[in-house]
Design an enzyme around this catalytic site. Sequence first.
Site, PDB file in Angstrom:
ATOM      1  N   HIS A  68       0.653  -1.046   0.040  1.00 27.29           N
ATOM      2  CA  HIS A  68      -0.318  -0.595   0.458  1.00 27.29           C
ATOM      3  C   HIS A  68       0.755   1.409  -0.272  1.00 27.29           C
ATOM      4  CE1 HIS A  68      -3.040   2.255   0.901  1.00 27.29           C
ATOM      5  NE2 HIS A  68      -3.715   1.964   1.280  1.00 27.29           N
ATOM      6  N   GLU A  73      -3.887   1.712  -7.757  1.00 28.84           N
ATOM      7  CA  GLU A  73      -3.967   3.064  -6.801  1.00 28.84           C
ATOM      8  C   GLU A  73      -3.150   3.985  -7.118  1.00 28.84           C
ATOM      9  OE1 GLU A  73      -6.921   1.345  -3.023  1.00 28.84           O
ATOM     10  OE2 GLU A  73      -4.483   1.475  -2.841  1.00 28.84           O
TER      11      GLU A  73
HETATM   12  C1  PEP Z   1      -6.770   2.609   0.343  1.00 28.90           C
HETATM   13  O1  PEP Z   1      -6.333   2.851   1.365  1.00 28.90           O
HETATM   14  O2  PEP Z   1      -6.152   2.162  -0.549  1.00 28.90           O
HETATM   15  C2  PEP Z   1      -7.512   3.812  -0.467  1.00 28.90           C
HETATM   16  C3  PEP Z   1      -7.546   4.358  -1.888  1.00 28.90           C
HETATM   17  O3  PEP Z   1      -7.870   4.675   0.224  1.00 28.90           O
HETATM   18  P1  PEP Z   1      -8.943   6.030  -0.334  1.00 28.90           P
HETATM   19  O4  PEP Z   1     -10.292   5.512  -0.275  1.00 28.90           O
HETATM   20  O5  PEP Z   1      -9.196   7.366   1.740  1.00 28.90           O
HETATM   21  O6  PEP Z   1      -8.055   6.867  -1.071  1.00 28.90           O
END
Ligand code: PEP
Length: 263
Positions: free
Chosen positions: A96, A168
């Site tokens: 992450h 992400e």
């Molecule tokens: C995450 O923690 O993987 C994430 C995408 O957080 P958020 O949805 O708060 O941006």
Amino acid sequence: MSTKRTLIAGNWKMNLNTAQASLLLHRLQERIKIHKNIEVVLIPSALTLQPLSVQLDRRKFRLGAQNAYYKDDGAFTGEVSFTMLRDLVHYAVIGHSERRLYFNENNDLIRDKVAACVRNEITPILCVGETKHERRAGETKRVLHSQISTALSNLTAHEIGEMVIAYEPVWAISTFGGELAKPAQAQEAMDYIRKQIRDLHGKKAADNVRVLYGGSVDDQTARGYMEILGCDGVLVGGASLNYHKFSEIVRSAYAMRHEVEDE
Ligand code: PEP
């Protein structure tokens, strides 16, 4: 949206004590229905995994860990291993961006964690994504390539096909600014991820691996991301702490699956 099981994962991050986590689970259990083609994964703090595992309706939810150490046991004060988690969780988040940036986790450590996760029969949810600076410099593909090729280097094609990769973009995560990615931007990166798996590990691994989108996904935006061709679900951070929003996201996934299945 693909025909594989849709995965909706909620990363609760370092929030909620045991009583609060139990209350959130209770609220979600009241609202979320069983669906054979949708997997809802709750990812609370390590402390609350055990009590939640007792309370959890296993027909509706699975548990995931936010992190663990790559050694199976030993003198590593303060750490929890994947071996300790193996009977508690189906999934573990690895790489992450908060761990990469706040805890200096590099691609080599992430590779060892992915291998430990697989060795302990836990499915990794490998997070990859570029920073704003890297995107502006035109380095998105290079960054994704190095994150993925290193993280998967100790796995077989079959093991890769069984895992989950979450795209992400760091700049889209609420923690780091939360700028909304356009679905077209997410699609381009997710297509690249699957192409890379195909090139490095073959068509079967690329077809089977589930690719999620994550970055400020909420009840208003989830559908737009889940509609991306080849998107197998979403990884939700902040909005997963709000039972209205999170159950709405799951409901959108239900509605989309029904539209596909009724065709
Ligand atoms: C995450 O923690 O993987 C994430 C995408 O957080 P958020 O949805 O708060 O941006």
